[in-house]
Design a protein around this motif. Structure first.
Motif, PDB file in Angstrom:
ATOM      1  N   ILE A   1       0.829  -1.207   0.000  1.00 11.58           N
ATOM      2  CA  ILE A   1       0.000   0.000   0.000  1.00 11.58           C
ATOM      3  C   ILE A   1       0.872   1.268   0.000  1.00 11.58           C
ATOM      4  CG2 ILE A   1      -0.273   0.104   2.542  1.00 11.58           C
ATOM      5  CD1 ILE A   1      -3.159   0.721   0.161  1.00 11.58           C
TER       6      ILE A   1
ATOM      7  N   THR B   1       0.334   3.963  -2.924  1.00  9.00           N
ATOM      8  CA  THR B   1      -0.315   5.236  -2.605  1.00  9.00           C
ATOM      9  C   THR B   1       0.406   6.383  -3.305  1.00  9.00           C
ATOM     10  OG1 THR B   1      -0.976   4.335  -0.487  1.00  9.00           O
ATOM     11  CG2 THR B   1      -1.066   6.717  -0.687  1.00  9.00           C
TER      12      THR B   1
ATOM     13  N   ASN C   1      -6.402  -0.602  -8.295  1.00 11.51           N
ATOM     14  CA  ASN C   1      -7.660  -0.604  -7.567  1.00 11.51           C
ATOM     15  C   ASN C   1      -8.462  -1.880  -7.825  1.00 11.51           C
ATOM     16  OD1 ASN C   1      -9.458   0.582  -5.935  1.00 11.51           O
ATOM     17  ND2 ASN C   1     -10.328   1.963  -7.482  1.00 11.51           N
TER      18      ASN C   1
ATOM     19  N   LEU D   1     -10.906  -0.766  -1.125  1.00 11.99           N
ATOM     20  CA  LEU D   1      -9.857  -0.392  -0.182  1.00 11.99           C
ATOM     21  C   LEU D   1     -10.192  -0.816   1.248  1.00 11.99           C
ATOM     22  CD1 LEU D   1      -7.317   1.097  -0.950  1.00 11.99           C
ATOM     23  CD2 LEU D   1      -8.371   3.243  -0.251  1.00 11.99           C
TER      24      LEU D   1
ATOM     25  N   GLN E   1      -8.698  -3.739   3.024  1.00  9.66           N
ATOM     26  CA  GLN E   1      -7.325  -3.590   3.539  1.00  9.66           C
ATOM     27  C   GLN E   1      -6.419  -4.758   3.142  1.00  9.66           C
ATOM     28  OE1 GLN E   1      -7.435  -2.870   7.740  1.00  9.66           O
ATOM     29  NE2 GLN E   1      -8.627  -1.033   7.490  1.00  9.66           N
TER      30      GLN E   1
ATOM     31  N   ARG F   1      -4.016  -4.895   0.951  1.00  8.20           N
ATOM     32  CA  ARG F   1      -2.624  -4.638   0.584  1.00  8.20           C
ATOM     33  C   ARG F   1      -1.843  -4.008   1.727  1.00  8.20           C
ATOM     34  NH1 ARG F   1      -3.509  -2.666  -5.645  1.00  8.20           N
ATOM     35  NH2 ARG F   1      -2.942  -4.651  -6.590  1.00  8.20           N
ATOM     36  N   ASN F   2      -2.374  -4.195   2.924  1.00  4.68           N
ATOM     37  CA  ASN F   2      -1.726  -3.591   4.083  1.00  4.68           C
ATOM     38  C   ASN F   2      -0.797  -4.577   4.791  1.00  4.68           C
ATOM     39  OD1 ASN F   2      -3.767  -1.945   3.266  1.00  4.68           O
ATOM     40  ND2 ASN F   2      -4.323  -1.263   5.298  1.00  4.68           N
TER      41      ASN F   2
END
Ligand code: SF4
Length: 316
Positions: free
Chosen positions: A279, A283, A304, A308, A311, A313-314
């Protein structure tokens, strides 16, 4: 409102008291979080096949490749009954437009892998597939399938969810009038997403689309769908994602200053070493895509691919 993604699921994961002992296996991520985006089609093989609640539990026994489904205490073999029911049920499920399936792990009916199979001495090995799960996966080999336990692994979770969202977009595309142009448009938007999973299949798909006129539309679409699902099943890695990010950076040759490029390269390299999650570079990349309104990149689903709020890709 967009129709929701339809997923098959083992009924007990939704909190329904259908297990042999009248219990359930409610999974809050599936109901509360993913449940906001999907519509579940519940299937409980044991109850739908006519075994009541409560019931004697089952186990798999014999040859791991072709095990029998027998009751644990009284040793009654119910394999034929379950197989017959499962074959009929998968035919019904064909009409449900499923984009994936979530199985209950470890179940002799619903488990997707590593289900215990007992040998003649009563010793278990984690080597089998549940009777219904096997028939389902043989009938729908391209459909994303996972188990609730594996979905607790952030990488497997992201992979599965990326696939079901991609399949939903693909289904919407094939519901339009078919043409090479429509396929090219779908492919163009998915290029970087595919590249992040498999550079090899990405090349094969590019070749297929470029030579699209050689095939009938039906053959072309079928081949494309097969490759798409095959590609997305491959796991992304920090290395593959870093290569995609570097490729994206190439689109900003004119706009970014040397210092900005250097900063982005450093972030990509730190991400490659897994010092922080995807992320972070994404970003910044998204920021540049919006700022410079880069026409090719702003259409890329890679930036995308799913909401989102999930979460996904965190993780590191
Ligand atoms: S694991 Fe499958 S068969 Fe067992 S209760 Fe859950 S849905 Fe039913």
């Amino acid at each position: 409102m967009q129709p929701k993604i339809r997923l098959g699921i083992s009924t007990c994961l939704l909190g329904e008291p259908v297990r042999f002992d009248g219990g359930h296996k409610l999974d809050h991520f599936l109901t509360d979080t993913l449940g906001q985006y999907v519509e579940y089609v519940p299937v409980c093989p044991e109850v739908e096949c006519g075994f009541g609640i409560p019931r004697e539990s089952f186990r798999l026994v014999g040859n791991p490749e072709n095990p029998r489904l027998v009751t644990t205490r009284t040793h009654v073999d119910h394999t034929d009954r379950m197989v017959q029911w499962a074959r009929k049920r998968v035919q019904e499920l064909e009409k449900e437009e499923l984009c994936g399936y979530i199985f209950k792990s470890g179940s002799p009916s619903s488990g997707m892998e590593r289900v215990k199979v007992y040998d003649r001495n009563g010793v278990p090995g984690k080597v089998g597939v549940g009777i219904f799960a096997r028939i389902f996966m043989e009938s729908f080999p391209l459909l994303p399938a996972e188990e609730e336990g594996r979905l607790h692994d952030p990488k497997l979770r992201e992979n599965f969810i990326e696939r079901i969202f991609a399949l939903k977009r693909w289904r919407e595309t094939i519901s339009l009038t078919r043409s090479l142009g429509v396929l090219v448009e779908f492919h163009t938007k998915h290029k970087l997403l595919i590249l992040s999973h498999s550079p090899e299949i990405y090349r094969a798909m590019g070749k297929l689309v470029a030579e699209g006129k050689k095939f009938s539309l039906q053959t072309l679409y079928e081949k494309y769908e097969g490759l798409l699902m095959q590609a997305l099943r491959m796991r992304t890695t920090a290395k593959k994602n870093a290569n995609v990010l570097q490729h994206m950076l190439g689109y900003f040759k004119e706009q970014l200053s040397p210092a900005e490029k250097q900063e982005m390269l450093e972030i990509i390299n730190q991400y490659r070493q897994e010092l922080f999650p995807l992320i972070v570079p994404l970003t910044l990349m998204n920021h540049y895509v919006r700022k410079y309104n880069q026409p090719y990149l702003k259409e890329q689903l890679y930036l995308n691919p799913h909401p989102l709020e999930l979460q996904l890709r965190n993780h590191g």
